[in-house]
Write a protein that holds these residues in place. Sequence first.
Motif, mmCIF file in Angstrom:
data_model
loop_
_atom_site.group_PDB
_atom_site.id
_atom_site.type_symbol
_atom_site.label_atom_id
_atom_site.label_comp_id
_atom_site.label_asym_id
_atom_site.label_seq_id
_atom_site.Cartn_x
_atom_site.Cartn_y
_atom_site.Cartn_z
ATOM 1 N N ASP A 490 0.840 -1.199 0.000
ATOM 2 C CA ASP A 490 0.000 0.000 0.000
ATOM 3 C C ASP A 490 0.880 1.256 0.000
ATOM 4 O OD1 ASP A 490 -1.995 -1.809 0.151
ATOM 5 O OD2 ASP A 490 -2.590 -1.361 2.209
ATOM 6 N N ASN A 492 0.785 5.865 -1.021
ATOM 7 C CA ASN A 492 0.020 7.077 -1.305
ATOM 8 C C ASN A 492 0.671 7.831 -2.458
ATOM 9 O OD1 ASN A 492 -1.322 6.333 1.020
ATOM 10 N ND2 ASN A 492 -0.284 7.838 2.316
ATOM 11 N N THR A 517 -5.414 16.715 -4.192
ATOM 12 C CA THR A 517 -5.898 15.515 -3.511
ATOM 13 C C THR A 517 -4.726 14.614 -3.137
ATOM 14 O OG1 THR A 517 -7.879 15.597 -4.903
ATOM 15 C CG2 THR A 517 -7.527 13.587 -3.654
ATOM 16 N N LYS A 520 -4.881 7.611 -1.090
ATOM 17 C CA LYS A 520 -4.354 6.530 -0.259
ATOM 18 C C LYS A 520 -4.897 5.210 -0.789
ATOM 19 C CE LYS A 520 -4.109 9.471 3.856
ATOM 20 N NZ LYS A 520 -4.514 9.642 5.283
ATOM 21 N N LYS A 522 -5.308 1.098 -0.697
ATOM 22 C CA LYS A 522 -5.389 -0.006 0.251
ATOM 23 C C LYS A 522 -5.726 -1.284 -0.506
ATOM 24 C CE LYS A 522 -6.963 2.950 4.038
ATOM 25 N NZ LYS A 522 -8.004 3.203 5.063
ATOM 26 N N GLY A 700 -8.631 -0.532 -3.243
ATOM 27 C CA GLY A 700 -9.386 0.436 -2.465
ATOM 28 C C GLY A 700 -8.731 1.807 -2.497
ATOM 29 N N VAL A 701 -9.555 2.844 -2.572
ATOM 30 C CA VAL A 701 -9.060 4.212 -2.700
ATOM 31 C C VAL A 701 -9.701 5.084 -1.629
ATOM 32 C CG1 VAL A 701 -8.942 6.249 -4.180
ATOM 33 C CG2 VAL A 701 -8.716 3.986 -5.191
ATOM 34 N N GLU A 702 -8.881 5.859 -0.952
ATOM 35 C CA GLU A 702 -9.353 6.875 -0.004
ATOM 36 C C GLU A 702 -8.818 8.225 -0.472
ATOM 37 O OE1 GLU A 702 -8.910 8.266 4.673
ATOM 38 O OE2 GLU A 702 -8.140 6.317 4.022
ATOM 39 N N VAL A 704 -8.331 12.272 -0.007
ATOM 40 C CA VAL A 704 -8.268 13.379 0.946
ATOM 41 C C VAL A 704 -8.168 14.668 0.125
ATOM 42 C CG1 VAL A 704 -7.037 14.411 2.873
ATOM 43 C CG2 VAL A 704 -7.112 11.915 2.634
#
Length: 959
Positions: A490, A492, A517, A520, A522, A700-702, A704
Amino acid sequence: MAATIRRQRPGRLACWAVMAVLLADLLALSDTLAVMSVDLGSESMKVAIVKPGVPMEIVLNKESRRKTPVTVTLKENERFFGDSAASMAIKNPKATLRYFQHLLGKQEGNPHVALYRARFPEHELGFDPQRQTVHFQISPQLQFSPEEVLGMVLNYSRSLAEDFAEQPIKDAVITVPAFFNQAERRAVLQAARMAGLKVLQLINDNTATALSYGVFRRKDINTTAQNIMFYDMGSGSTVCTIVTYQTVKTKEAGMQPQLQVRGVGFDRTLGGLEMELRLREHLAKLFNEQRKGQRAKDVRENPRAMAKLLREANRLKTVLSANADHMAQIEGLMDDVDFKAKVTRVEFEELCADLFERVPGPVQQALQSAEMNLDEIEQVILVGGATRVPKVQEVLLKAVGKEELGKNINADEAAAMGAVYQAAALSKAFKVKPFVVRDAVLYPILVEFTREVEEDPGVRSLKHNKRVLFSRMGPYPQRKVITFNRYNHDFNFHINYGDLGFLEPEDLRVFGSQNLTTVKLKGVGESFKKYPDHESKGIKAHFNLDESGVLSLIRVESVFETLVEDSPEEESTLTKLGNTISSLFGGGTTADTKENGTDAVQEEEESPAEGSKDEPGEQAELKEEAEAPTEDTSQPPPAEPKEDAAPEEEKAAEKENEEKSEAQKPSEKKETGSEGVPPAPEEEKKQKPARKQRMVEEIGVELVVLDLPDLPEEELARSAKKLQDLTLRDLEKQEREKAANSLEAFIFETQDKLYQPEYQEVSTEEQREEISGRLSAASTWLEDEGFGATTVMLKEKLTELRKLCHGLFFRVEERKKWPERLSALDNLLNHSSMFLKGARLIPEMDQIFTEVEMTTLEKVINETWAWKNATMAEQAKLPATEKPVLLSKDIEAKMMALDREVQYLLNKAKFTKPRPRPKDKNGTRAEPPLNASDQAEKVIPPPGQTEDAKPISEPEKET
């Protein structure tokens, strides 16, 4: 035969009726299809629509004007928009919001927020700690964000368009300034969501203007490139755009015209508003000097007086554009003191001297970004209301070095017309002539990430990498894919703006955060554990810069490949037959999808770095989406070969797939041959090359958000509900006002009618006194308690009064209808009697009507005469104040019954053929018979035919 035809006619009519109903349904469906455009300016907006049967047209507001002020007045219980709100700015300046678009996408520390406070000190700006933005604090209980205020304006613009189009509208194209960044564009989209609008596209206003110019000059565009400069100075800002027009070959429609934005320059604060503020300050200074010895307050401390001065400054600026001087006049400016002062154009130009010096700035920026010089510009066209100031034209003409400036475009409506043309092109309900639009990215966007590298044995360090995702002045919409090849865990990465060195320091402060942006990821490590024996093709991040210029991360996926050998022995005969048939009809599967248990990867062009070898692929993809060929003229930055390995590997895979497909052709030919051809040996089957199987794992994407956080979905839904409630409240208020006006109008009209002779004739003194008393009581109630009455109460009161006066109105209306109805009945009776008399005089051998039919008509005529005479006699005995027995509806019913009988006989006479008549003494006939073959004239027979042969006649039994 004729009878048969008449029997079939009802069926034909029924068929036509069904077709008419279906056609009506289609027309009704088409009537629900309409699109709109909103040209959102700082000071005013223009709305245009397209609907079936109505080409591009500017919407008129409630005052029948083509331009509507972008102004909102917000009170506790009511709202005002447009011209009504502009007039309220003087009465209630604190609650009247203008130029609020300058606060969209801005945080509290932005210089534009401080500038707004300085320009409009009457507005109280609150602070939103969650998003670090500001909102309008109208009262302790009433506050609205700039997005919510814009949502109200968009909703109002839609109501204007729906009233003009007479149908609901959901789809819209909205114009925004070309210099809007990602945060500002997202703010406009959120405002549209609050208003319930489906935004087809946010189009730059300079692009919309260029599209309008090109659409109406389509015939002048050819393969030779034409460079046109549009100089747009509006109320709040100035934008200069260089556009190239030429025809290009498209994949779908052949040679079509295209506009390409080549260069853009802008000044965020140079416009008509700043000139008006300078004039307002000058007028305020003159007013203070006139009252210097009277110990009066400073006029700048009075918001109402400053609002009056701003309105006068706006008028003064317009007048001075055509006159050398003008007298500024305001009655009762402050403390009932009138203001009057003479202002010359020279004084105005001295006040704005520094502003006029900034006029050439956007021109130079546009030329630099386009890498062009003024000699390559064929024409400079003026757009925007502020370009009408003579000094602006003088300075601009000197800066561009042309003989004259182009004024052959509607400076106010061009953007709205171009936007609505684009709306029609994007809507599925309309088909317009293609016009390829290639807009340009104003602010470059790049991807930044950090990874560990081992420079020396045992020494590891972090290396920062940058990859340009969308270059400055590159075309959009388009999609890009960034591949990360060195990660198996993982990590960023960051999406930021690129080099913004072309902006001035002040513009950089207004621009806001340069970081967009942080992404992150996962699940990267788990994907490698899931496919340990597969070769990794990297982590692919798919980006999209859509038609609105808004960037989004579509998905991130981990891609693996492995070599899989086919096992022909296990392939069944049915599978072979299916593959053979598919190949014959061009439906064969590709190597990546055939017999693959996983989902196929949708191929998108990979661009690890701007200017890489894979750019031609990006051009092809953009051409497919934007219907125009594209080219990237950006200079490629230095890129690392190891990071960019993915495109070459994919090309190698494509080459292997091509070789495999070539190898499959001989076997396919054998399978499609005769049955006697023996199958291929087992050794040949086993020599079939291995194919690549591709596996994709979603990551998976987060996200910010770093520039300006979007409104959370809950907050967005709450704002939409707030605006919807306000709209419902406004509709209820309008309904109540309509009911109150209807009640008041009915009272006054009826009181006036009671003194008219025609109403006094059919009513007694007691009846008029009763009605008058009830009307007076209702009028008193409306004045005393009507302010607090609900809509239902007002409608009930109106219904009660109408019921009371119904008898009086009915008697008057009936007496008005009697002369016309009775005259029509007499005419019909006379004509019917004459028709019956004529029918009875027809000789018996030519008679086409039966005795029953004529007797029936005679009976209806007699009954109608008898009813008329009896009813009129009875009516004559009744007083005029009683309900009449001679009713207009009964007269109409009698006329319909009589007319039906006459029409039946007329139709019968029309379609009945006459009977054959005997010859007269001279052996001639006036008309040849239609069905008497024995009495037909003799004709000379043709050669080879005897005289006994008779000509062919019509069948006898046709009646």
